[in-house]
Design an enzyme around this catalytic site. Structure first.
Site, PDB file in Angstrom:
ATOM      1  N   CYS A  76       0.855  -1.167   0.484  1.00 45.27           N
ATOM      2  CA  CYS A  76       0.047  -0.204  -0.315  1.00 45.27           C
ATOM      3  C   CYS A  76       1.160   1.245  -0.171  1.00 45.27           C
ATOM      4  O   CYS A  76       1.578   1.224   0.656  1.00 45.27           O
ATOM      5  CB  CYS A  76      -1.124  -0.103   1.683  1.00 45.27           C
ATOM      6  SG  CYS A  76      -1.905   1.446   1.061  1.00 45.27           S
ATOM      7  N   CYS A  80       0.132   4.378   7.074  1.00 41.51           N
ATOM      8  CA  CYS A  80       0.148   4.220   8.500  1.00 41.51           C
ATOM      9  C   CYS A  80       0.607   3.278   9.389  1.00 41.51           C
ATOM     10  O   CYS A  80       1.384   2.894   8.964  1.00 41.51           O
ATOM     11  CB  CYS A  80      -1.264   4.271   8.109  1.00 41.51           C
ATOM     12  SG  CYS A  80      -2.159   4.507   6.882  1.00 41.51           S
ATOM     13  N   CYS A  83       1.276   0.407  10.034  1.00 42.65           N
ATOM     14  CA  CYS A  83      -0.257  -1.067   9.374  1.00 42.65           C
ATOM     15  C   CYS A  83       1.332  -2.594   8.487  1.00 42.65           C
ATOM     16  O   CYS A  83       2.163  -1.744   8.170  1.00 42.65           O
ATOM     17  CB  CYS A  83      -0.725  -0.199   8.698  1.00 42.65           C
ATOM     18  SG  CYS A  83      -1.368  -2.101   7.093  1.00 42.65           S
ATOM     19  N   CYS A 120     -16.382  -9.148   5.650  1.00 40.81           N
ATOM     20  CA  CYS A 120     -15.978  -7.801   4.876  1.00 40.81           C
ATOM     21  C   CYS A 120     -14.250  -7.942   4.280  1.00 40.81           C
ATOM     22  O   CYS A 120     -13.922  -9.057   4.861  1.00 40.81           O
ATOM     23  CB  CYS A 120     -15.639  -6.741   6.207  1.00 40.81           C
ATOM     24  SG  CYS A 120     -14.216  -5.312   6.205  1.00 40.81           S
ATOM     25  N   CYS A 151     -19.512  -6.213   3.733  1.00 42.04           N
ATOM     26  CA  CYS A 151     -18.943  -4.587   4.004  1.00 42.04           C
ATOM     27  C   CYS A 151     -17.762  -4.637   3.165  1.00 42.04           C
ATOM     28  O   CYS A 151     -16.620  -6.002   2.298  1.00 42.04           O
ATOM     29  CB  CYS A 151     -18.802  -4.814   5.204  1.00 42.04           C
ATOM     30  SG  CYS A 151     -17.576  -3.473   6.194  1.00 42.04           S
ATOM     31  N   CYS A 211     -18.945   1.670   8.328  1.00 38.64           N
ATOM     32  CA  CYS A 211     -18.570   1.526   9.692  1.00 38.64           C
ATOM     33  C   CYS A 211     -17.638   2.177  10.227  1.00 38.64           C
ATOM     34  O   CYS A 211     -16.374   2.106   9.196  1.00 38.64           O
ATOM     35  CB  CYS A 211     -17.771  -0.169   9.302  1.00 38.64           C
ATOM     36  SG  CYS A 211     -17.095  -0.830  10.608  1.00 38.64           S
ATOM     37  N   ARG A 283     -17.674  -3.007  17.949  1.00 40.19           N
ATOM     38  CA  ARG A 283     -17.378  -3.792  17.642  1.00 40.19           C
ATOM     39  C   ARG A 283     -15.676  -4.433  18.357  1.00 40.19           C
ATOM     40  O   ARG A 283     -14.527  -3.687  17.936  1.00 40.19           O
ATOM     41  CB  ARG A 283     -16.940  -4.484  16.224  1.00 40.19           C
ATOM     42  CG  ARG A 283     -16.432  -5.534  15.659  1.00 40.19           C
ATOM     43  CD  ARG A 283     -16.195  -5.442  14.552  1.00 40.19           C
ATOM     44  NE  ARG A 283     -17.792  -5.798  13.904  1.00 40.19           N
ATOM     45  CZ  ARG A 283     -18.225  -5.043  12.935  1.00 40.19           C
ATOM     46  NH1 ARG A 283     -16.807  -4.282  12.008  1.00 40.19           N
ATOM     47  NH2 ARG A 283     -19.316  -4.808  12.688  1.00 40.19           N
TER      48      ARG A 283
HETATM   49  N1  SAM Z   1      -6.649   0.364   3.343  1.00 35.67           N
HETATM   50  C1  SAM Z   1      -7.830   0.800   3.892  1.00 35.67           C
HETATM   51  C2  SAM Z   1      -7.681   1.808   5.183  1.00 35.67           C
HETATM   52  O1  SAM Z   1      -6.742   1.908   5.427  1.00 35.67           O
HETATM   53  O2  SAM Z   1      -8.957   2.207   5.313  1.00 35.67           O
HETATM   54  C3  SAM Z   1      -8.274  -0.380   4.401  1.00 35.67           C
HETATM   55  C4  SAM Z   1      -8.176  -1.810   4.971  1.00 35.67           C
HETATM   56  S1  SAM Z   1      -7.276  -1.362   6.728  1.00 35.67           S
HETATM   57  C5  SAM Z   1      -5.911  -1.786   6.773  1.00 35.67           C
HETATM   58  C6  SAM Z   1      -8.238  -1.095   8.097  1.00 35.67           C
HETATM   59  C7  SAM Z   1      -7.904  -0.704   9.362  1.00 35.67           C
HETATM   60  O3  SAM Z   1      -7.375  -1.623   9.709  1.00 35.67           O
HETATM   61  C8  SAM Z   1      -7.281   0.429   9.710  1.00 35.67           C
HETATM   62  O4  SAM Z   1      -7.807   1.462   9.603  1.00 35.67           O
HETATM   63  C9  SAM Z   1      -6.726   0.647  10.812  1.00 35.67           C
HETATM   64  O5  SAM Z   1      -7.930   0.993  12.027  1.00 35.67           O
HETATM   65  C10 SAM Z   1      -6.912  -0.990  11.303  1.00 35.67           C
HETATM   66  N2  SAM Z   1      -5.802  -1.604  11.601  1.00 35.67           N
HETATM   67  C11 SAM Z   1      -4.331  -1.762  10.505  1.00 35.67           C
HETATM   68  N3  SAM Z   1      -3.592  -2.065  11.395  1.00 35.67           N
HETATM   69  C12 SAM Z   1      -3.422  -2.392  12.531  1.00 35.67           C
HETATM   70  C13 SAM Z   1      -3.076  -2.856  13.943  1.00 35.67           C
HETATM   71  N4  SAM Z   1      -1.694  -2.987  13.008  1.00 35.67           N
HETATM   72  N5  SAM Z   1      -3.349  -2.863  14.681  1.00 35.67           N
HETATM   73  C14 SAM Z   1      -4.994  -2.460  14.739  1.00 35.67           C
HETATM   74  N6  SAM Z   1      -5.691  -2.106  13.780  1.00 35.67           N
HETATM   75  C15 SAM Z   1      -5.120  -2.004  12.890  1.00 35.67           C
HETATM   76  C1  DTB Z   2     -11.492  -2.584  11.186  1.00 39.83           C
HETATM   77  O1  DTB Z   2     -11.346  -1.421  12.297  1.00 39.83           O
HETATM   78  N1  DTB Z   2     -10.380  -3.189  12.191  1.00 39.83           N
HETATM   79  C2  DTB Z   2     -10.046  -4.902  10.390  1.00 39.83           C
HETATM   80  C3  DTB Z   2     -10.840  -4.057   9.970  1.00 39.83           C
HETATM   81  N2  DTB Z   2     -11.789  -2.675  10.247  1.00 39.83           N
HETATM   82  C4  DTB Z   2     -10.643  -4.123   8.042  1.00 39.83           C
HETATM   83  C5  DTB Z   2      -8.698  -4.865   9.934  1.00 39.83           C
HETATM   84  C6  DTB Z   2      -7.245  -4.972  11.009  1.00 39.83           C
HETATM   85  C7  DTB Z   2      -6.450  -5.101  10.609  1.00 39.83           C
HETATM   86  C8  DTB Z   2      -5.369  -5.432  11.619  1.00 39.83           C
HETATM   87  C9  DTB Z   2      -4.018  -5.868  11.263  1.00 39.83           C
HETATM   88  C10 DTB Z   2      -4.260  -6.253  10.377  1.00 39.83           C
HETATM   89  O2  DTB Z   2      -4.587  -7.981  10.037  1.00 39.83           O
HETATM   90  O3  DTB Z   2      -3.323  -6.671   9.262  1.00 39.83           O
HETATM   91 FE1  SF4 Z   3      -2.825   0.613   3.496  1.00 35.15          FE
HETATM   92 FE2  SF4 Z   3      -2.535  -0.358   5.703  1.00 35.15          FE
HETATM   93 FE3  SF4 Z   3      -2.805   2.851   6.222  1.00 35.15          FE
HETATM   94 FE4  SF4 Z   3      -4.876   1.223   4.764  1.00 35.15          FE
HETATM   95  S1  SF4 Z   3      -4.061   1.003   6.946  1.00 35.15           S
HETATM   96  S2  SF4 Z   3      -4.760   2.501   4.033  1.00 35.15           S
HETATM   97  S3  SF4 Z   3      -3.853  -0.539   3.739  1.00 35.15           S
HETATM   98  S4  SF4 Z   3      -1.475   1.663   5.281  1.00 35.15           S
END
Ligand code: SAM
Ligand code: DTB
Ligand code: SF4
Length: 336
Positions: A76, A80, A83, A120, A151, A211, A283
């Protein structure tokens, strides 16, 4: 000692200041200070208030089960800090292409057989291109055809995207604000808080349910946790689903060494979400493995009534389906 002396004082349920706000720019219904006051309540009183609000709106024994699938993993363009899927960090996650319909359908059927009611689909995009939307629309139609709620979480949406997803059968779009506005720039530099709000407005405008939640345990202050909840609660209307994630620290990301939040503070955050958004699905999201069963049970008392259900989140782990079934059985709870 007379029994009268040990009776609890009558408890005043906390109410928002004014319920008249029509949009995000009007006077907020919940001031950050009011939500901080909730956090500052004695733990037992906070949970009592949250459970009271919860019972007025839901069956307290029911939990909604959502299963996640990463339909396009890694690589990506956003940075973030939390992530594992950002191309900016070396986390060992391999980038993949968008999954094919049959493979997604197989995963959705498995989730449905295990008892999930919502499926989702997550993609590690900054935002989808028009041609990505066409392909995801096919996935959504196929999953919807199984009788599951759908979702998707695909990043920032452009013109016409939310409408195309809606027409394909999308019930919910997940797009988190993730943290307080004044913490946002510490966590993500490749976009702004307002970009998130723009996509959320597109989703609402298309009539797709929202959501939207956030992550706690990223080094934010209690005031910032209260501000995150205030932003969500003051949306008009507030989201139908509010995922509260506990940071899963992932090696290679800037937050890899972040110390975990006090678990009671996590429970307080759940309670504040429940009190300020009485009818939303709160959730328990990422981070359940580290919370353990007892803290999760406290979260259910605090008003959580949904979980991510399935052995994996997107790329990190989640409690096994059998462990979750056993936990719900132990607690006398059931799938909604
Ligand atoms: N790329 C899209 C976005 O950022 O909206 C969708 C996927 S992103 C992985 C969805 C959500 O996963 C993020 O907004 C964040 O709240 C959660 N997330 C990602 N990495 C995480 C982590 N290491 N611990 C907890 N939540 C995480
Ligand atoms: C949300 O709030 N948490 C989920 C879902 N929406 C998409 C994602 C959590 C991701 C946790 C780290 C990972 O496995 O990438
Ligand atoms: Fe990309 Fe992860 Fe950020 Fe979603 S949370 S925009 S997948 S870097």
């Amino acid at each position: 000692m007379s029994t009268a002396s040990i009776q609890a004082a009558p408890i005043q349920l906390v109410r928002p200041a004014a319920a008249a706000s029509a949009s995000r720019s009007d006077a907020p219904r919940w001031q950050v200070e009011q939500i901080e006051a909730l956090f500052a309540l004695p733990f037992t009183e906070l949970l009592y208030q949250a459970q009271t609000v919860h019972r007025a709106n839901f069956d307290p024994a029911e939990v909604q089960l959502s299963t996640l699938l990463s339909i396009k993993t890694g690589g990506c363009a956003e940075n973030c800090s939390y992530c594992p899927q950002s191309a900016a960090y070396d986390t060992g996650v391999e980038a993949t292409a968008l999954m094919k319909v049959d493979d997604v359908l197989a995963a959705a059927r498995q989730a449905q057989a295990a008892g999930a009611t919502r499926f989702c689909m997550g993609a590690a995009w900054r935002g989808p291109k028009d041609r990505d939307i066409e392909k995801v629309a096919q996935l959504i139609s196929a999953v919807k055809g199984l009788g599951l709620e759908t979702c998707a979480t695909l990043g920032m949406l452009g013109d016409g995207h939310a409408e195309a997803l809606r027409d394909a059968g999308l019930d919910y779009y997940n797009h988190n604000i993730d943290t307080a506005p004044d913490k946002y720039a510490d966590i993500v530099q490749t976009r702004q808080f307002e970009d998130r709000i723009d996509t959320l407005q597109r989703v609402r405008g298309a009539g797709v349910k929202v959501c939207c939640g956030g992550i706690v345990g990223m080094g934010e202050s209690r005031t910032q946790r209260a501000a995150l909840i205030a932003e969500l609660a003051n949306m008009e209307p507030y989201p139908e689903s509010v995922p509260i994630n506990h940071l899963v620290p992932v090696a290679g990301t800037p937050l890899a060494e972040q110390a975990p939040l006090d678990p009671f503070e996590f429970v307080r955050t759940i309670a504040a979400a429940r009190i300020t958004m009485p009818r939303t699905r709160v959730r328990l999201s990422a981070g359940r493995q580290a919370l353990g069963d007892a803290v999760q049970a406290l979260c259910f008392v605090a008003g959580a009534n949904s979980i991510f259900y399935g052995d994996k989140l997107l790329v990190t782990g989640n409690p096994d389906v059998t462990a979750d079934q056993a936990l719900l059985e132990t607690l006398g709870m059931r799938a909604a």
